[in-house]
Design an enzyme around this catalytic site. Structure first.
Site, PDB file in Angstrom:
ATOM      1  N   GLY A  46       0.720  -1.190  -0.021  1.00 21.95           N
ATOM      2  CA  GLY A  46       0.096  -0.097   0.045  1.00 21.95           C
ATOM      3  C   GLY A  46       0.887   1.181   0.152  1.00 21.95           C
ATOM      4  O   GLY A  46       2.058   1.063   0.584  1.00 21.95           O
ATOM      5  N   GLN A  51       2.947  10.063   1.444  1.00 20.22           N
ATOM      6  CA  GLN A  51       4.188   9.228   1.173  1.00 20.22           C
ATOM      7  C   GLN A  51       5.179   9.882   0.230  1.00 20.22           C
ATOM      8  O   GLN A  51       6.336   9.306   0.583  1.00 20.22           O
ATOM      9  CB  GLN A  51       3.879   7.767   1.554  1.00 20.22           C
ATOM     10  CG  GLN A  51       3.401   7.481   2.661  1.00 20.22           C
ATOM     11  CD  GLN A  51       3.100   5.810   2.685  1.00 20.22           C
ATOM     12  OE1 GLN A  51       2.103   5.342   2.250  1.00 20.22           O
ATOM     13  NE2 GLN A  51       4.203   5.130   3.177  1.00 20.22           N
ATOM     14  N   CYS A  94       5.573  -0.200   7.271  1.00 20.56           N
ATOM     15  CA  CYS A  94       5.339   0.936   6.567  1.00 20.56           C
ATOM     16  C   CYS A  94       6.505   1.551   5.755  1.00 20.56           C
ATOM     17  O   CYS A  94       7.443   1.535   6.317  1.00 20.56           O
ATOM     18  CB  CYS A  94       4.885   2.086   7.332  1.00 20.56           C
ATOM     19  SG  CYS A  94       4.192   3.578   6.534  1.00 20.56           S
ATOM     20  N   LEU A  95       6.514   1.795   4.299  1.00 17.45           N
ATOM     21  CA  LEU A  95       7.404   2.222   3.603  1.00 17.45           C
ATOM     22  C   LEU A  95       7.940   3.579   4.212  1.00 17.45           C
ATOM     23  O   LEU A  95       9.072   3.721   3.753  1.00 17.45           O
ATOM     24  CB  LEU A  95       7.033   2.452   2.089  1.00 17.45           C
ATOM     25  CG  LEU A  95       6.492   0.881   1.435  1.00 17.45           C
ATOM     26  CD1 LEU A  95       5.916   1.179   0.116  1.00 17.45           C
ATOM     27  CD2 LEU A  95       7.534   0.098   1.529  1.00 17.45           C
ATOM     28  N   HIS A 136      -4.983   1.658   7.139  1.00 16.87           N
ATOM     29  CA  HIS A 136      -3.521   2.015   7.197  1.00 16.87           C
ATOM     30  C   HIS A 136      -3.357   3.159   6.316  1.00 16.87           C
ATOM     31  O   HIS A 136      -2.660   4.364   6.838  1.00 16.87           O
ATOM     32  CB  HIS A 136      -2.628   1.051   7.066  1.00 16.87           C
ATOM     33  CG  HIS A 136      -1.105   1.189   6.956  1.00 16.87           C
ATOM     34  ND1 HIS A 136      -0.309   0.966   8.176  1.00 16.87           N
ATOM     35  CD2 HIS A 136      -0.059   2.043   6.268  1.00 16.87           C
ATOM     36  CE1 HIS A 136       1.025   1.307   7.831  1.00 16.87           C
ATOM     37  NE2 HIS A 136       0.841   2.066   6.800  1.00 16.87           N
ATOM     38  N   GLU A 137      -3.620   3.124   4.860  1.00 15.45           N
ATOM     39  CA  GLU A 137      -3.418   3.877   4.072  1.00 15.45           C
ATOM     40  C   GLU A 137      -4.403   5.152   4.279  1.00 15.45           C
ATOM     41  O   GLU A 137      -3.904   6.306   3.735  1.00 15.45           O
ATOM     42  CB  GLU A 137      -3.530   3.483   2.556  1.00 15.45           C
ATOM     43  CG  GLU A 137      -2.562   2.312   2.288  1.00 15.45           C
ATOM     44  CD  GLU A 137      -1.191   2.723   2.575  1.00 15.45           C
ATOM     45  OE1 GLU A 137      -0.691   3.917   2.357  1.00 15.45           O
ATOM     46  OE2 GLU A 137      -0.516   1.653   2.999  1.00 15.45           O
ATOM     47  N   HIS A 140      -2.803   7.642   6.598  1.00 17.82           N
ATOM     48  CA  HIS A 140      -1.771   8.591   5.893  1.00 17.82           C
ATOM     49  C   HIS A 140      -2.441   9.812   5.616  1.00 17.82           C
ATOM     50  O   HIS A 140      -1.809  10.621   5.461  1.00 17.82           O
ATOM     51  CB  HIS A 140      -0.975   7.838   4.824  1.00 17.82           C
ATOM     52  CG  HIS A 140       0.047   6.989   5.240  1.00 17.82           C
ATOM     53  ND1 HIS A 140       1.253   7.440   5.900  1.00 17.82           N
ATOM     54  CD2 HIS A 140       0.130   5.574   5.038  1.00 17.82           C
ATOM     55  CE1 HIS A 140       1.871   6.447   6.175  1.00 17.82           C
ATOM     56  NE2 HIS A 140       1.431   5.379   5.765  1.00 17.82           N
TER      57      HIS A 140
END
Length: 174
Positions: A46, A51, A94-95, A136-137, A140
């Protein structure tokens, strides 16, 4: 398509709230496609526009099991319209918080309304990993990282490690 640069915590842009998109036009479609390419190369399941430094309410995800064909989802202005009363815990990463993982409790299922790649309104029911990933996304887009769901002690330990790694990567003594 283009690979985008992924911001890492504690970059202040990750804590900002994103603006809705007026419509999924060519520019937003290109952003979605570039984000998908970036996510696959990272690799991740994701990615949210903040991000990659774009404060727009756009997310992409693909939770297809390894070895199966990709099943990318592109969402603009995703909105949770229902969440289950039952919770589930999932070990999230997470990235933007590389190499750190922690158990986060979220609703076990949800329903999300969004604009798709063709600017058409869709609604998707999700459970399991997909529900976790969607939530989660969306976090963000509101300036929330998964580590914000942890105790302040755990969050601060992770942030200190990320800051130290960032300084070392920039050639600045820690």
């Amino acid at each position: 398509m283009a690979k985008l640069n992924i911001l890492t915590a504690p970059d202040p842009r990750l804590a900002k709230k994103s603006d809705p998109v007026a419509a999924v036009d060519g520019e937003v479609r290109q952003l979605m496609d570039d984000m998908l390419e970036t996510m696959y190369l990272a690799p991740g399941i994701g990615l949210a526009a903040p991000q990659v430094g774009v404060l727009k309410r756009v997310i992409v995800l693909d939770v297809a099991p390894e070895g199966e064909p990709p099943q990318p989802l592109r969402m603009a202005n995703p909105e949770l319209v229902w969440v289950s009363d039952d919770d589930a815990s999932y070990n999230e990463g997470c990235l933007s918080v590389p190499d750190h993982y922690a158990d986060v409790v979220r609703p076990a299922a949800c329903r999300v309304r969004y604009l798709d790649h063709n600017n058409e309104e869709q609604e998707l029911a999700a459970d399991g990993l997909l529900a976790t990933c969607v939530q989660h996304e969306i976090d963000h887009l509101d300036g929330v990282l998964f580590i914000d769901h942890l105790t302040s002690l755990k969050r601060n330990i992770i942030l200190r490690k990320l800051l130290k790694a960032k300084k070392q990567g920039a050639g600045v003594p820690a």
